[in-house]
Write an enzyme that holds these catalytic residues in place. Structure first.
Site, PDB file in Angstrom:
ATOM      1  N   SER A  19      -2.669  15.162 -40.141  1.00 33.90           N
ATOM      2  CA  SER A  19      -3.994  15.711 -39.842  1.00 33.90           C
ATOM      3  C   SER A  19      -4.760  16.050 -41.119  1.00 33.90           C
ATOM      4  O   SER A  19      -4.185  16.547 -42.086  1.00 33.90           O
ATOM      5  CB  SER A  19      -3.869  17.014 -39.039  1.00 33.90           C
ATOM      6  OG  SER A  19      -3.381  16.794 -37.750  1.00 33.90           O
ATOM      7  N   GLN A  40      -4.283  23.573 -29.868  1.00 36.72           N
ATOM      8  CA  GLN A  40      -5.057  23.233 -28.674  1.00 36.72           C
ATOM      9  C   GLN A  40      -4.274  23.442 -27.386  1.00 36.72           C
ATOM     10  O   GLN A  40      -4.816  23.906 -26.395  1.00 36.72           O
ATOM     11  CB  GLN A  40      -5.535  21.781 -28.755  1.00 36.72           C
ATOM     12  CG  GLN A  40      -6.540  21.415 -27.673  1.00 36.72           C
ATOM     13  CD  GLN A  40      -6.577  19.928 -27.383  1.00 36.72           C
ATOM     14  OE1 GLN A  40      -5.994  19.125 -28.101  1.00 36.72           O
ATOM     15  NE2 GLN A  40      -7.253  19.558 -26.313  1.00 36.72           N
ATOM     16  N   TYR A 157     -17.400   2.755 -33.257  1.00 30.39           N
ATOM     17  CA  TYR A 157     -17.443   4.214 -33.396  1.00 30.39           C
ATOM     18  C   TYR A 157     -18.316   4.811 -32.282  1.00 30.39           C
ATOM     19  O   TYR A 157     -18.113   5.930 -31.838  1.00 30.39           O
ATOM     20  CB  TYR A 157     -17.942   4.614 -34.783  1.00 30.39           C
ATOM     21  CG  TYR A 157     -17.587   6.042 -35.166  1.00 30.39           C
ATOM     22  CD1 TYR A 157     -16.264   6.461 -35.247  1.00 30.39           C
ATOM     23  CD2 TYR A 157     -18.589   6.977 -35.452  1.00 30.39           C
ATOM     24  CE1 TYR A 157     -15.933   7.759 -35.588  1.00 30.39           C
ATOM     25  CE2 TYR A 157     -18.267   8.284 -35.809  1.00 30.39           C
ATOM     26  CZ  TYR A 157     -16.945   8.663 -35.877  1.00 30.39           C
ATOM     27  OH  TYR A 157     -16.627   9.967 -36.228  1.00 30.39           O
ATOM     28  N   LYS A 164     -21.478  12.869 -34.428  1.00 42.10           N
ATOM     29  CA  LYS A 164     -21.396  13.285 -35.838  1.00 42.10           C
ATOM     30  C   LYS A 164     -22.784  13.554 -36.403  1.00 42.10           C
ATOM     31  O   LYS A 164     -22.955  14.435 -37.252  1.00 42.10           O
ATOM     32  CB  LYS A 164     -20.667  12.235 -36.680  1.00 42.10           C
ATOM     33  CG  LYS A 164     -19.168  12.148 -36.433  1.00 42.10           C
ATOM     34  CD  LYS A 164     -18.415  13.438 -36.717  1.00 42.10           C
ATOM     35  CE  LYS A 164     -16.902  13.199 -36.756  1.00 42.10           C
ATOM     36  NZ  LYS A 164     -16.139  14.473 -36.806  1.00 42.10           N
ATOM     37  N   ILE A 193      -8.915   7.619 -42.457  1.00 41.19           N
ATOM     38  CA  ILE A 193      -7.555   8.061 -42.783  1.00 41.19           C
ATOM     39  C   ILE A 193      -6.681   7.831 -41.557  1.00 41.19           C
ATOM     40  O   ILE A 193      -7.118   8.089 -40.432  1.00 41.19           O
ATOM     41  CB  ILE A 193      -7.535   9.563 -43.144  1.00 41.19           C
ATOM     42  CG1 ILE A 193      -8.423   9.837 -44.360  1.00 41.19           C
ATOM     43  CG2 ILE A 193      -6.110  10.038 -43.402  1.00 41.19           C
ATOM     44  CD1 ILE A 193      -8.543  11.315 -44.707  1.00 41.19           C
ATOM     45  N   ARG A 194      -5.473   7.339 -41.796  1.00 42.65           N
ATOM     46  CA  ARG A 194      -4.582   7.082 -40.677  1.00 42.65           C
ATOM     47  C   ARG A 194      -3.952   8.392 -40.173  1.00 42.65           C
ATOM     48  O   ARG A 194      -2.939   8.848 -40.688  1.00 42.65           O
ATOM     49  CB  ARG A 194      -3.493   6.094 -41.072  1.00 42.65           C
ATOM     50  CG  ARG A 194      -2.839   5.455 -39.862  1.00 42.65           C
ATOM     51  CD  ARG A 194      -1.563   4.805 -40.239  1.00 42.65           C
ATOM     52  NE  ARG A 194      -1.759   3.791 -41.254  1.00 42.65           N
ATOM     53  CZ  ARG A 194      -1.567   2.497 -41.043  1.00 42.65           C
ATOM     54  NH1 ARG A 194      -1.193   2.092 -39.864  1.00 42.65           N
ATOM     55  NH2 ARG A 194      -1.717   1.633 -42.018  1.00 42.65           N
ATOM     56  N   LEU A 196      -3.083  10.973 -36.478  1.00 43.75           N
ATOM     57  CA  LEU A 196      -2.643  10.809 -35.091  1.00 43.75           C
ATOM     58  C   LEU A 196      -3.809  10.317 -34.229  1.00 43.75           C
ATOM     59  O   LEU A 196      -3.665   9.407 -33.406  1.00 43.75           O
ATOM     60  CB  LEU A 196      -2.127  12.156 -34.581  1.00 43.75           C
ATOM     61  CG  LEU A 196      -1.150  12.174 -33.430  1.00 43.75           C
ATOM     62  CD1 LEU A 196       0.092  11.345 -33.749  1.00 43.75           C
ATOM     63  CD2 LEU A 196      -0.758  13.607 -33.093  1.00 43.75           C
ATOM     64  N   ALA A 197      -4.985  10.911 -34.439  1.00 43.38           N
ATOM     65  CA  ALA A 197      -6.176  10.507 -33.678  1.00 43.38           C
ATOM     66  C   ALA A 197      -6.490   9.032 -33.930  1.00 43.38           C
ATOM     67  O   ALA A 197      -6.809   8.287 -33.005  1.00 43.38           O
ATOM     68  CB  ALA A 197      -7.369  11.374 -34.057  1.00 43.38           C
TER      69      ALA A 197
HETATM   70  O1  0WE Z   1     -14.019  10.609 -36.051  1.00 44.43           O
HETATM   71  C1  0WE Z   1     -13.126   9.801 -36.063  1.00 44.43           C
HETATM   72  C2  0WE Z   1     -12.251   9.605 -34.831  1.00 44.43           C
HETATM   73  C3  0WE Z   1     -12.129  10.802 -33.958  1.00 44.43           C
HETATM   74  C4  0WE Z   1     -11.568  10.481 -32.603  1.00 44.43           C
HETATM   75  C5  0WE Z   1     -10.407   9.765 -32.413  1.00 44.43           C
HETATM   76  C6  0WE Z   1      -9.939   9.509 -31.129  1.00 44.43           C
HETATM   77  C7  0WE Z   1      -8.725   8.667 -30.863  1.00 44.43           C
HETATM   78  C8  0WE Z   1      -8.071   8.997 -29.564  1.00 44.43           C
HETATM   79  C9  0WE Z   1     -12.249  10.941 -31.496  1.00 44.43           C
HETATM   80  N1  0WE Z   1     -11.815  10.712 -30.239  1.00 44.43           N
HETATM   81  C10 0WE Z   1     -10.664  10.021 -30.061  1.00 44.43           C
HETATM   82  N2  0WE Z   1     -10.264   9.816 -28.767  1.00 44.43           N
HETATM   83  C11 0WE Z   1      -9.048   9.287 -28.468  1.00 44.43           C
HETATM   84  O2  0WE Z   1      -8.743   9.064 -27.284  1.00 44.43           O
HETATM   85  N3  0WE Z   1     -12.938   9.013 -37.163  1.00 44.43           N
HETATM   86  C12 0WE Z   1     -13.846   9.149 -38.292  1.00 44.43           C
HETATM   87  C13 0WE Z   1     -11.885   7.992 -37.278  1.00 44.43           C
HETATM   88  C14 0WE Z   1     -12.426   6.718 -36.721  1.00 44.43           C
HETATM   89  O3  0WE Z   1     -12.428   6.491 -35.399  1.00 44.43           O
HETATM   90  C15 0WE Z   1     -13.021   5.263 -35.178  1.00 44.43           C
HETATM   91  C16 0WE Z   1     -13.376   4.708 -36.404  1.00 44.43           C
HETATM   92  C17 0WE Z   1     -13.012   5.627 -37.395  1.00 44.43           C
HETATM   93  C18 0WE Z   1     -13.196   5.504 -38.866  1.00 44.43           C
HETATM   94  C19 0WE Z   1     -13.268   4.596 -33.987  1.00 44.43           C
HETATM   95  C20 0WE Z   1     -13.866   3.342 -34.036  1.00 44.43           C
HETATM   96  C21 0WE Z   1     -14.224   2.792 -35.239  1.00 44.43           C
HETATM   97  C22 0WE Z   1     -13.990   3.462 -36.439  1.00 44.43           C
END
Ligand code: 0WE
Length: 260
Positions: A19, A40, A157, A164, A193-194, A196-197
């Site tokens: 994280s 959470q 995204y 955002k 960044i890799r 969990l999300a």
């Molecule tokens: O803000 C983010 C991602 C945040 C996020 C991630 C998830 C994955 C699992 C929000 N909601 C969820 N819902 C889920 O179910 N980032 C900046 C990382 C990110 O996410 C992307 C990106 C990038 C970079 C999604 C699509 C394309 C690029």
């Protein structure tokens, strides 16, 4: 030099050792801050407690940021431990997985739009509102995490982009609202960044590869690098900085075209 000595920070959004919140917690701990964490769900509680302990923290409190009652309870519980608070770190975002795939217009729905904005943008203002009484009179700082997709389009995204954008506007309005009380409000806009999300996002590895090829630094950034910038922004070293979005992305946002 411990530039956060004597500061107390509440960190929201710790889910695993990958994280961004973990990078921030470690950097702040290194700089002498005292830390508290929220988790959470009960499922995350043991993990957050264990990681918190690694940063010298005995404080892990439940909080689902979609609930005003839980946010109020969070600060009520925190008051049992601390008589004041200097820093709130918000490292939380969510959109339904289906909304982060394919074409924006095809994937966006009223529900995914509402949920993404509620969790990813409004919750920052909600925490500022509820945390203010504990932060008064102590030159505090609020910090949230943004992404370039809030100001430019990024494939897939989707609804997180508007969320955002709303979060970054929130940073400016909160900075204006809280500046008179000596509280600063900033965001870090991190490169991908890799975490969990991110593991829930299709083709994330391809995106990282494309990023590494184009970014001026020619590499991905780390949660340690985000953590160090976050620690600086929340410290008195950054006493003149508020309402800003600081990019920690190896310069990616500054290019118009990569080498070819
Ligand atoms: O803000 C983010 C991602 C945040 C996020 C991630 C998830 C994955 C699992 C929000 N909601 C969820 N819902 C889920 O179910 N980032 C900046 C990382 C990110 O996410 C992307 C990106 C990038 C970079 C999604 C699509 C394309 C690029």
């Amino acid at each position: 030099m411990s530039f956060l000595a004597g500061k107390r920070a509440l960190i929201i959004g710790l889910a695993s050792n990958r994280s961004i919140a973990w990078g921030i917690a470690q950097a702040m701990h290194k700089q002498g801050a005292e830390l508290a964490f929220s988790y959470q769900t009960e499922k995350l509680r043991p993990r957050v407690e264990k990681m918190g302990a690694e940063c010298g923290s005995q404080i892990a409190l439940p909080c689902d940021v979609t609930s005003d009652d839980e946010i109020a309870a969070l600060f009520k519980s925190l008051e049992q431990h601390w008589d004041g608070l200097d820093i709130i770190v918000h490292s939380v975002a969510y959109a339904p997985q289906e909304a982060l795939q394919g074409n924006y217009l095809e994937s966006v729905t009223r529900d995914s739009f509402r949920l993404a904005h509620d969790i990813s943008a409004y919750s920052f203002a909600a925490l500022a509102k509820a945390g203010l009484p504990m932060m008064q009179g102590r030159s505090g700082a609020l910090l949230t995490m943004s992404y370039l997709g809030g100001v430019r389009t990024v494939p897939h995204y989707n609804v997180m982009g508007p969320a955002k954008a709303s979060l970054e506007a929130n940073v400016r309005y909160l900075a204006q609202a809280l500046g008179a009380q000596g509280i600063r409000v900033n965001a870090v806009s991190a490169g991908p960044i890799r975490t969990l999300a991110a593991s829930g996002i299709r083709d994330f590895r391809k995106m990282l590869a494309a990023f590494e090829q184009s970014a001026p630094l020619r590499r991905c950034i780390t949660i340690e690098e985000v953590g160090n910038t976050a620690a600086f922004l929340c410290s008195d070293l950054a006493s003149g900085i508020t309402g800003e979005v600081v990019y920690v992305d190896g310069g990616f946002n500054t290019i118009a075209m990569a080498d070819f």
